[in-house]
Enzyme design. Structure first.
Site, PDB file in Angstrom:
ATOM      1  N   GLY B  70      -0.560   7.623   2.735  1.00  0.00           N
ATOM      2  CA  GLY B  70       0.671   7.644   1.958  1.00  0.00           C
ATOM      3  C   GLY B  70       0.440   7.905   0.487  1.00  0.00           C
ATOM      4  N   THR B  71      -0.579   7.272  -0.074  1.00  0.00           N
ATOM      5  CA  THR B  71      -0.838   7.443  -1.510  1.00  0.00           C
ATOM      6  C   THR B  71      -1.148   8.896  -1.832  1.00  0.00           C
ATOM      7  OG1 THR B  71      -1.556   5.169  -1.857  1.00  0.00           O
ATOM      8  CG2 THR B  71      -2.414   6.818  -3.376  1.00  0.00           C
ATOM      9  N   GLN B 178       7.452   3.283   4.646  1.00  0.00           N
ATOM     10  CA  GLN B 178       7.917   2.031   5.244  1.00  0.00           C
ATOM     11  C   GLN B 178       9.082   2.219   6.217  1.00  0.00           C
ATOM     12  OE1 GLN B 178       6.452  -0.776   5.254  1.00  0.00           O
ATOM     13  NE2 GLN B 178       5.033  -0.675   3.530  1.00  0.00           N
ATOM     14  N   SER B 198       2.659   7.519   6.532  1.00  0.00           N
ATOM     15  CA  SER B 198       1.316   6.975   6.676  1.00  0.00           C
ATOM     16  C   SER B 198       1.143   6.393   8.075  1.00  0.00           C
ATOM     17  CB  SER B 198       1.098   5.889   5.620  1.00  0.00           C
ATOM     18  OG  SER B 198      -0.119   5.222   5.865  1.00  0.00           O
ATOM     19  N   HIS B 200      -0.982   4.231   9.435  1.00  0.00           N
ATOM     20  CA  HIS B 200      -1.321   2.834   9.721  1.00  0.00           C
ATOM     21  C   HIS B 200      -0.132   1.897   9.550  1.00  0.00           C
ATOM     22  CE1 HIS B 200      -1.793   0.894   5.674  1.00  0.00           C
ATOM     23  NE2 HIS B 200      -1.856   2.152   5.302  1.00  0.00           N
ATOM     24  N   THR B 236     -12.190  19.044   5.051  1.00  0.00           N
ATOM     25  CA  THR B 236     -12.279  18.929   6.505  1.00  0.00           C
ATOM     26  C   THR B 236     -11.409  17.777   6.981  1.00  0.00           C
ATOM     27  OG1 THR B 236     -14.501  19.837   6.469  1.00  0.00           O
ATOM     28  CG2 THR B 236     -13.876  18.566   8.418  1.00  0.00           C
ATOM     29  N   CYS B 324      -2.022  -9.440  -6.921  1.00  0.00           N
ATOM     30  CA  CYS B 324      -3.018 -10.164  -7.713  1.00  0.00           C
ATOM     31  C   CYS B 324      -4.408  -9.809  -7.246  1.00  0.00           C
ATOM     32  CB  CYS B 324      -2.807 -11.674  -7.644  1.00  0.00           C
ATOM     33  SG  CYS B 324      -3.044 -12.358  -6.017  1.00  0.00           S
TER      34      CYS B 324
END
Lengths: 358, 388
Positions: B70-71, B178, B198, B200, B236, B324
C-alpha cells in the site's frame, strides 16, 4: 510472581531480566521512552545515528532472546516534570542536582511501579547494584550496598520509602560486574560487551551548561567571581556553569599561584565565591527531604556519611531534626560539601537514610 | 488462547493464499520477464493474479500495476502524478485523516515546492465534499482521499469527491487499503483514476499490493529500470506474494458480502458489549458509515497505551491510534482532526475483526475489559505507590 523489569538496553538490566525469567517468574520487559532523541539541533536527521533509539532496540533484542514480552512506555511528560525540570531548577539556583536519584525515586519506583501494579505485577526490578532485604524482627525493608563495592549504586536509591522498597527488586545487586558480563556472555545476550553508560542520559553531549541555558535562558546572566572577603577577582557567564569544589574553567590566574576552587554559589547576587582548597573543608551540613529507611532515630546516631557518588564514606553523627531535615557532624573535615547532591547515611552496608544537602 | 483483534494492522494468510505462496515459490521460481518455460510459468501465475485482483475491484487487468504494498502504491500515485504535472500545476489535496503513506509523501513534495491542502473532517470522521469545493482550483493536480479510514473505519464519499476533482481536470486517487476485501469496491462506481490496495489487509501475504491506474491516466513511474509492469514499475516481481494476493482476492470476491455481514454482527456485539460493560466509553466515528470489522472506542480516564499492554498481557491484541513505535507518543492525528480534545485522542483503542474472529473471542474481550479499565482508572485517581 509477575515482575516488570525496567530495561535500559544495558547489560545490567538485561541480565536482571534473564535471571528472573530463569527463576520462573512471569517477567515483563519495559523500556521507558524519556525524551525525544530524534531532535537534532539543525533539524536534519541522519539515518542510523540515534543513540537512545538504539538502546530501546537493544532492550527489545534482549527481551526476544530471553523470550519475554517487551513494551516501550512513553514517560516523556513525567520525566520532564520529575527529573529534567528539577535538574534545570537546581542548577539555576546554584545547586548541583543528582538526576539519576530523582529518576529512581520519582519515576522508576513511582510512575513505572504504579503502571506495573496496574498490569498485575508484584514488583519492579532494575539492574541497580544494590540489595533489598527484609528485617524479620522489625518487618522493615532494608536497602544495602551492592556486593561489588566498585559498582554500588545504593547512593542513588536512598530516597526509596518502605512502600517502594517492598516492591523493588535488584537481581544483580549480589553480583560483581564481571559476573554479570559473564552471565550475559554465556547466555549470548546481544549486549554482553556493551560499554557502561556514564553520563546523564538526556544530555548526550555532556554540555550541561548549554542544556540548562536553553531551558532557563535567565541563568546566563553575567556575574562576579569573588573571594571569601568579597573582592572581585573576575567575571563569569552564569552561575549554572559552576559546582562547589570545581577548579577548572574559572579563568582566573591566581596572583599567588595557589589553585582556586569554587566555595559557594550565590544565585541572588549572581556571585561565584572562590578560594583555596583548604577553604572547601566542612565539618557540618544539613539536609532536607530526608528519608529514613531504618526508623527515624530519636537521638543522635553514629553513621558513615557519603556526600558524592565516589566519596569515601566519612564517620560522623547525624541528628534527625523536624520537617524531614537532619544535621550531620563529621569527625574529620570533608572537601566540597555540594548543595543539591545526596547525603546518604550508612551503618556498614545498610542504608540508614538519606537526604539532599542544603 | 490468544485473541487477535488487529486485522486493520495486518491479517493472517488464508490457508488457500498460503498454499499459493508456497506452491509458487517452490514450483514457479522463474523470472516473469524470461522468455523460456520457467519465465512463462511465472508470468502465467502473475496474469492469473492480475485478473483476480481486477475482478475484485471492477477494473481491467491491464490497469493493475503490482507494487510492494500500500505504501508504495500511495507513493507511486502521488509522486507519479506530481511528476507528470510538473510544472503546469502546483497544488495537491488530501484529507487530514489519510495514512502516513499519503501525508508524509505530501509533506516531502511540499518541500519541493508543491502547495498542499489537507481537507478537514467533521466530528463523525467524514470529509465533506463542500470542503473540497472550497479548496480545489484549476491548479490542483491530484486529490487523494482514502476510501475507508484505518483507525475509525469511516467510509468517505469518494464518488462525489471524484466528480468535483474532475470538474477541475484534477486526478482522483483513493487509498483503498482498508476497504478492499472488506466491502464491495468498484473503481468505476467510485469514479477514481487511481486506487491503492494491499494484499496483507485481506488475508494475502505481506510484500504485495497494487496500484490500479485507469487507462489513459497521465503519470510517470517512480521506480525506473527494466520494462516490468509495462514500464510502469521496474523491478523483478514478487511472484509468490502476487500469486497469494490473487487467491486472497478471489476469496474476497466470493464472500465479501456474507463475511461483511458476519463481521458487522460480531463488531456490533463487541461494541455494544463494551459500551454496556464499561462506563465512560464512547464510539469514535460515524456508526452508520463504517467498514463492518472496525470499531474505535474511547475509554474515559485511561491511557490507551497502558490498556493496550494490559490487554496484551491477557492475550488480547488490539491497537491504539497513536503511533509510538518510533518512540514518540503522538496523539492520533485522525481523532485530532475530528476535533476531539487531547485526552480523548490518547485514550482510544481500535478493535478490528476478521477472518478467524469468533463470538467467543468477542465475549472474552467484553469479559476482561471492565477489570483492566478499573485498575488503570485507579492509577489516574491517585498513585498506588505512597511514595512521599
Amino acid at each position: 510472581m509477575r515482575i516488570v523489569v525496567a530495561m535500559s538496553g544495558g547489560v545490567d538490566s538485561s541480565v536482571a531480566a534473564a535471571l528472573l525469567a530463569e527463576q520462573g517468574h512471569d517477567v515483563i520487559g519495559v523500556s521507558m521512552q524519556l525524551y525525544d532523541a530524534s531532535e537534532t539541533s539543525n533539524g536534519v536527521r541522519t539515518f542510523g545515528s540515534c543513540c537512545s533509539l538504539d538502546d530501546l532496540h537493544d532492550a527489545r533484542k534482549v527481551a526476544a532472546a530471553i523470550g519475554i514480552p517487551h513494551y516501550i512506555l512513553n514517560f516523556e511528560r513525567q520525566f520532564d516534570e520529575h527529573v529534567v525540570s528539577n535538574f534545570v531548577k537546581e542548577y539555576a539556583s546554584g545547586r548541583t542536582p543528582l538526576p539519576c536519584a530523582h529518576c529512581n525515586g520519582d519515576l522508576k519506583f513511582s510512575t513505572l511501579l504504579d503502571r506495573a501494579l496496574a498490569f498485575g505485577a508484584d514488583a519492579v526490578a532494575t539492574g541497580h547494584y544494590a540489595r533489598v532485604e527484609r528485617d524479620e524482627a522489625t518487618g522493615r525493608h532494608l536497602l544495602l550496598r551492592g556486593l561489588d563495592p566498585s559498582k554500588d549504586q545504593s547512593y542513588f536509591l536512598s530516597s526509596l520509602t518502605q512502600t517502594q522498597l517492598a516492591r523493588a527488586w535488584f537481581p544483580v545487586g549480589g553480583l560483581s560486574k564481571e559476573t554479570v558480563r559473564d552471565i550475559a556472555r554465556r547466555r549470548i545476550l546481544p549486549v554482553a560487551d556493551k560499554p557502561d553508560s556514564q553520563e546523564i542520559c538526556f544530555i548526550p553531549d555532556h554540555d550541561y551548561s548549554s542544556f540548562v541555558a536553553s531551558r532557563a535562558p535567565g541563568v546566563t546572566r553575567d556575574g562576579a567571581i569573588v573571594d571569601a572577603a568579597g573582592r572581585v577577582l573576575g567575571s563569569h557567564g552564569g552561575i549554572h556553569r559552576f559546582t562547589v569544589g570545581q577548579r577548572k574553567g574559572l579563568g582566573l590566574s591566581s596572583p599567588t599561584g595557589t589553585p582556586m576552587y569554587v566555595l559557594a554559589l550565590h544565585p541572588a547576587e549572581r556571585q561565584v565565591v572562590v578560594g583555596p582548597k583548604s577553604a572547601l573543608e566542612r565539618t557540618t551540613l544539613t539536609a532536607s527531604g530526608v528519608n529514613w529507611i531504618l526508623e527515624q532515630p530519636r537521638h543522635p546516631i553514629r553513621i558513615a556519611a557519603q556526600i558524592r557518588h565516589r566519596h569515601h564514606p566519612a564517620a560522623g553523627t547525624v541528628t534527625a531534626l523536624g520537617d524531614g531535615r537532619a544535621s550531620l557532624t563529621f569527625d574529620e573535615p570533608q572537601y566540597a560539601v555540594t548543595p543539591g547532591q545526596a547525603v546518604v547515611f550508612y551503618e556498614d552496608d545498610v542504608v540508614v537514610g538519606g537526604g539532599w544537602i542544603d | 488462547m490468544r485473541v487477535y483483534f488487529d486485522y486493520n494492522a495486518t491479517t493472517p494468510l488464508s490457508p488457500a493464499a498460503l498454499d499459493a505462496v508456497v506452491a509458487t515459490a517452490r514450483d514457479d521460481f522463474g523470472n516473469a520477464s524470461s522468455v523460456h518455460h520457467f519465465g512463462q510459468r511465472a508470468k502465467a501465475a502473475m496474469d492469473d493474479a492480475r485478473s483476480q485482483l481486477a475482478a475484485l475491484i471492477g477494473g481491467d487487468p491491464s490497469e493493475i500495476v503490482f507494487t510492494s504494498g500500500g505504501t508504495e502504491a500511495d507513493n507511486f500515485a502521488i509522486r507519479g502524478v506530481a511528476e507528470a504535472f510538473e510544472p503546469s500545476r502546483h497544488h495537491l489535496i488530501a484529507s487530514a485523516i489519510e495514512h502516513e503513506a499519503v501525508l508524509n509523501t505530501l509533506k516531502a513534495l511540499a518541500k519541493r515546492g508543491w502547495r498542499t491542502t489537507l481537507l478537514p473532517v467533521d466530528q463523525s470522521g467524514i470529509v465533506s465534499p463542500d470542503r473540497l469545493r472550497d479548496a480545489i482550483t484549476d491548479d490542483t493536480a491530484l486529490v487523494s482521499v482514502m476510501h475507508a479510514n484505518n483507525e475509525i473505519g469511516t467510509i468517505q464519499p469518494i464518488a462525489e469527491l471524484a466528480a468535483i476533482a474532475h470538474e477541475h481536470r484534477a486526478l482522483m486517487h483513493t487509498d483503498a487499503v482498508q476497504s478492499v476485501g472488506k466491502i464491495p469496491v468498484d473503481v468505476r462506481t467510485l469514479g477514481v483514476d487511481l486506487l491503492s490496495l494491499s494484499a496483507h489487509k485481506f488475508n494475502g501475504p505481506k510484500g504485495a499490493g497494487a496500484l490500479w491506474i485507469k487507462r489513459g491516466t497521465r503519470m510517470l513511474p517512480i521506480l525506473t529500470g527494466g520494462k516490468h509492469e509495462r514500464s510502469r514499475r521496474a523491478g523483478t516481481e514478487n511472484v509468490p506474494a502476487i500469486a497469494g494476493m490473487g487467491v486472497a482476492a478471489r476469496e474476497a470476491s466470493l464472500k465479501a458480502l456474507s463475511e461483511g455481514r458476519r463481521l458487522a454482527l460480531l463488531r456490533d456485539r463487541l461494541e455494544d458489549g463494551i459500551l454496556r460493560a464499561v462506563p465512560g466509553t464512547a464510539v469514535n466515528g460515524a456508526p452508520g458509515v463504517r467498514v463492518p470489522n472496525t470499531t474505535n472506542i474511547s475509554f474515559d480516564r485511561v491511557e490507551a497505551e497502558s490498556l493496550l499492554i494490559a490487554l496484551d498481557l491477557e492475550g488480547i491484541a488490539v491497537s491504539t491510534g497513536s503511533a509510538c513505535s518510533s518512540g514518540t507518543l503522538e496523539p492520533s492525528h485522525v481523532l485530532k482532526a475530528m476535533g476531539f480534545p487531547p485526552h480523548r485522542t490518547q485514550n482510544s483503542l481500535r478493535f478490528s475483526l476478521g477472518l478467524f474472529s469468533t463470538e467467543d473471542e468477542v465475549d472474552r474481550v467484553i469479559g476482561v475489559l471492565p477489570r483492566l479499565v478499573d485498575k488503570l482508572r485507579g492509577l489516574s485517581r491517585k498513585s498506588l505507590v505512597d511514595s512521599r
